[in-house]
Scaffold this motif. Structure first.
Motif, PDB file in Angstrom:
ATOM      1  N   GLU A  68      48.969  42.200  18.444  1.00 47.44           N
ATOM      2  CA  GLU A  68      48.516  40.954  17.820  1.00 47.44           C
ATOM      3  C   GLU A  68      49.297  39.752  18.344  1.00 47.44           C
ATOM      4  N   ALA A  69      50.593  39.924  18.583  1.00 45.54           N
ATOM      5  CA  ALA A  69      51.385  38.829  19.143  1.00 45.54           C
ATOM      6  C   ALA A  69      50.906  38.511  20.554  1.00 45.54           C
ATOM      7  N   GLY A  70      50.633  39.540  21.344  1.00 45.45           N
ATOM      8  CA  GLY A  70      50.138  39.330  22.702  1.00 45.45           C
ATOM      9  C   GLY A  70      48.785  38.661  22.723  1.00 45.45           C
ATOM     10  N   LEU A  71      47.900  39.053  21.803  1.00 48.61           N
ATOM     11  CA  LEU A  71      46.584  38.413  21.729  1.00 48.61           C
ATOM     12  C   LEU A  71      46.694  36.964  21.271  1.00 48.61           C
ATOM     13  N   VAL A 126      48.203  42.597  30.162  1.00 51.14           N
ATOM     14  CA  VAL A 126      46.959  42.442  30.931  1.00 51.14           C
ATOM     15  C   VAL A 126      46.138  41.258  30.412  1.00 51.14           C
ATOM     16  N   PRO A 127      45.827  41.182  29.096  1.00 51.86           N
ATOM     17  CA  PRO A 127      45.083  40.006  28.633  1.00 51.86           C
ATOM     18  C   PRO A 127      45.854  38.701  28.770  1.00 51.86           C
ATOM     19  N   ILE A 128      47.173  38.734  28.687  1.00 56.28           N
ATOM     20  CA  ILE A 128      47.950  37.510  28.877  1.00 56.28           C
ATOM     21  C   ILE A 128      47.793  37.010  30.307  1.00 56.28           C
ATOM     22  N   ALA A 129      47.837  37.934  31.275  1.00 61.05           N
ATOM     23  CA  ALA A 129      47.659  37.550  32.675  1.00 61.05           C
ATOM     24  C   ALA A 129      46.263  36.990  32.919  1.00 61.05           C
ATOM     25  N   CYS A 130      45.267  37.549  32.236  1.00 63.31           N
ATOM     26  CA  CYS A 130      43.881  37.098  32.409  1.00 63.31           C
ATOM     27  C   CYS A 130      43.590  35.799  31.675  1.00 63.31           C
ATOM     28  N   VAL A 178      40.984  43.622  22.307  1.00 63.19           N
ATOM     29  CA  VAL A 178      41.648  43.508  23.610  1.00 63.19           C
ATOM     30  C   VAL A 178      40.629  43.585  24.738  1.00 63.19           C
ATOM     31  N   VAL A 179      39.713  44.554  24.646  1.00 57.43           N
ATOM     32  CA  VAL A 179      38.713  44.749  25.696  1.00 57.43           C
ATOM     33  C   VAL A 179      37.832  43.513  25.838  1.00 57.43           C
ATOM     34  N   SER A 180      37.352  42.975  24.708  1.00 59.11           N
ATOM     35  CA  SER A 180      36.454  41.826  24.757  1.00 59.11           C
ATOM     36  C   SER A 180      37.145  40.602  25.344  1.00 59.11           C
ATOM     37  N   PHE A 181      38.438  40.407  25.052  1.00 62.55           N
ATOM     38  CA  PHE A 181      39.162  39.271  25.604  1.00 62.55           C
ATOM     39  C   PHE A 181      39.287  39.393  27.120  1.00 62.55           C
ATOM     40  N   VAL A 182      39.660  40.591  27.598  1.00 59.20           N
ATOM     41  CA  VAL A 182      39.825  40.798  29.040  1.00 59.20           C
ATOM     42  C   VAL A 182      38.498  40.595  29.765  1.00 59.20           C
ATOM     43  N   LEU A 183      37.407  41.128  29.197  1.00 56.96           N
ATOM     44  CA  LEU A 183      36.095  40.977  29.829  1.00 56.96           C
ATOM     45  C   LEU A 183      35.666  39.514  29.885  1.00 56.96           C
ATOM     46  N   LYS A 184      36.017  38.749  28.866  1.00 54.84           N
ATOM     47  CA  LYS A 184      35.620  37.343  28.805  1.00 54.84           C
ATOM     48  C   LYS A 184      36.383  36.484  29.798  1.00 54.84           C
ATOM     49  N   HIS A 185      37.632  36.843  30.089  1.00 55.15           N
ATOM     50  CA  HIS A 185      38.490  35.994  30.911  1.00 55.15           C
ATOM     51  C   HIS A 185      38.804  36.605  32.277  1.00 55.15           C
ATOM     52  N   SER A 186      38.041  37.591  32.698  1.00 58.25           N
ATOM     53  CA  SER A 186      38.193  38.158  34.036  1.00 58.25           C
ATOM     54  C   SER A 186      36.821  38.540  34.567  1.00 58.25           C
ATOM     55  N   ASN A 187      36.791  39.083  35.770  1.00 53.22           N
ATOM     56  CA  ASN A 187      35.529  39.454  36.400  1.00 53.22           C
ATOM     57  C   ASN A 187      35.280  40.962  36.401  1.00 53.22           C
ATOM     58  N   GLY A 213      48.581  45.744  42.896  1.00 46.70           N
ATOM     59  CA  GLY A 213      48.116  44.420  43.282  1.00 46.70           C
ATOM     60  C   GLY A 213      46.721  44.328  43.866  1.00 46.70           C
ATOM     61  N   ASP A 214      46.497  44.936  45.038  1.00 44.60           N
ATOM     62  CA  ASP A 214      45.196  44.823  45.706  1.00 44.60           C
ATOM     63  C   ASP A 214      44.077  45.429  44.869  1.00 44.60           C
ATOM     64  N   ASP A 215      44.372  46.541  44.176  1.00 41.03           N
ATOM     65  CA  ASP A 215      43.348  47.177  43.346  1.00 41.03           C
ATOM     66  C   ASP A 215      42.957  46.298  42.167  1.00 41.03           C
ATOM     67  N   ALA A 216      43.932  45.590  41.589  1.00 39.32           N
ATOM     68  CA  ALA A 216      43.637  44.698  40.458  1.00 39.32           C
ATOM     69  C   ALA A 216      42.670  43.601  40.882  1.00 39.32           C
ATOM     70  N   VAL A 217      42.812  43.118  42.117  1.00 40.23           N
ATOM     71  CA  VAL A 217      41.894  42.096  42.634  1.00 40.23           C
ATOM     72  C   VAL A 217      40.537  42.710  42.938  1.00 40.23           C
ATOM     73  N   ALA A 218      40.533  43.912  43.515  1.00 44.28           N
ATOM     74  CA  ALA A 218      39.275  44.586  43.855  1.00 44.28           C
ATOM     75  C   ALA A 218      38.454  44.898  42.612  1.00 44.28           C
ATOM     76  N   TYR A 219      39.111  45.237  41.509  1.00 43.11           N
ATOM     77  CA  TYR A 219      38.405  45.537  40.261  1.00 43.11           C
ATOM     78  C   TYR A 219      37.919  44.264  39.561  1.00 43.11           C
ATOM     79  N   GLY A 220      38.425  43.104  39.970  1.00 44.65           N
ATOM     80  CA  GLY A 220      38.048  41.862  39.311  1.00 44.65           C
ATOM     81  C   GLY A 220      38.932  41.500  38.139  1.00 44.65           C
ATOM     82  N   LEU A 221      40.038  42.225  37.979  1.00 48.00           N
ATOM     83  CA  LEU A 221      40.947  41.950  36.870  1.00 48.00           C
ATOM     84  C   LEU A 221      41.770  40.697  37.129  1.00 48.00           C
ATOM     85  N   ILE A 222      42.200  40.512  38.388  1.00 54.00           N
ATOM     86  CA  ILE A 222      43.005  39.374  38.819  1.00 54.00           C
ATOM     87  C   ILE A 222      42.258  38.662  39.943  1.00 54.00           C
TER      88      ILE A 222
END
Length: 257
Positions: A111-114, A140-144, A185-194, A220-229
């Motif tokens: 909850e603090a992270g969200l 993860v959601p903080i980074a996104c 958590v899932v909905s936040f990450v999906l909303k703010h990443s690809n 690193g590279d995988d996070a970009v390939a997945y659309g997370l970063i």
């Protein structure tokens, strides 16, 4: 023969209690205490200085994110009650035009992270995040949450389901509560990443990738390939991108003063 000091005791430079010996001034005391503070906090006597005050505020999230429960003193923590006033001040201060968010965290209180993620995402000013070392779990959601995100080539992000520690009441409502928290958590990450929902949940519930756990460790590279970063890069690229976003917002005319 010199009779000027006749009848007066000579000054003793080695005796600081000598009333005739001038003691250190207040400015000297302040300088010494300032040097000691810098050595204790930074391990060095000075820090790089700028001719003018920077228009970018750097916010670091390191160690474990501490929420409603205080962690043991030996833990390196980031306290959310320290971050929230800073984020509010960033939004209010007209001299701050952009936020650089640096993460090297193992995660922590959900909850603090969200709460931190939602506040960063709702800022009207340009924001750029960079994951150095690791941005695991609720990191993860903080980074996104930033408008643009970077990750170092060797940095990692661990994606796993939400869990509780300590006393847990073994009733269906407990597992329903966990499921709802996880969906937040899932909905936040999906909303703010690809990243797609199917791919994110696949990484979250993957077996065999983590020792004694369920989830995936994304490099690193995988996070970009997945659309997370958005992009692989370091501090230089992050600051360059942030300056571009600041200039772009100024040109649009919607910069908040």
């Amino acid at each position: 023969m010199d009779f000027k000091n006749q009848g007066e005791p000579p000054l003793n430079p080695t005796n600081p209690s000598d009333p005739k010996q001038p003691g250190p001034s207040k400015d000297q005391d302040k300088t010494k205490s300032s040097l000691v503070d810098k050595i204790q906090q930074l391990g060095q006597t000075n820090v790089p200085a700028m001719d003018e005050q920077s228009n970018i505020h750097c916010l670091t999230i390191i160690g474990q994110i501490e929420g409603h429960m205080q962690l043991p003193p030996q833990n390196k923590t980031t306290k959310y009650e320290h971050l929230i006033p800073q984020i509010v001040a960033i939004e209010q201060n007209p001299k701050i035009e952009g936020l650089l968010l640096i993460l090297n965290t193992v995660g922590g209180d959900v909850e603090a992270g969200l709460a931190i993620s939602e506040m960063i995402a709702s800022l009207s000013k340009p924001t750029v995040s960079i994951v150095l070392g690791g941005g695991h779990s609720i990191g993860v959601p903080i980074a996104c949450s930033a408008k643009y995100s970077f990750i170092a080539e060797t940095a990692t992000m661990t994606i796993h389901p939400v869990r509780l520690t300590g006393l847990v009441i073994g009733v269906p409502q407990t597992f329903e509560y966990l499921d709802k928290m996880q969906e937040r958590v899932v909905s936040f990450v999906l909303k703010h990443s690809n990243i797609s929902e199917d791919k994110f949940k696949e990484l979250m519930f993957s077996k065999g990738n983590l020792t004694r756990d369920i989830g995936t460790n994304v490099i690193g590279d995988d996070a970009v390939a997945y659309g997370l970063i958005n992009e692989v890069g370091g501090v230089g690229q992050a600051i360059k991108k942030l300056n571009e976003l600041i200039e772009g917002q100024k040109q649009k005319g919607d910069y908040v003063q």
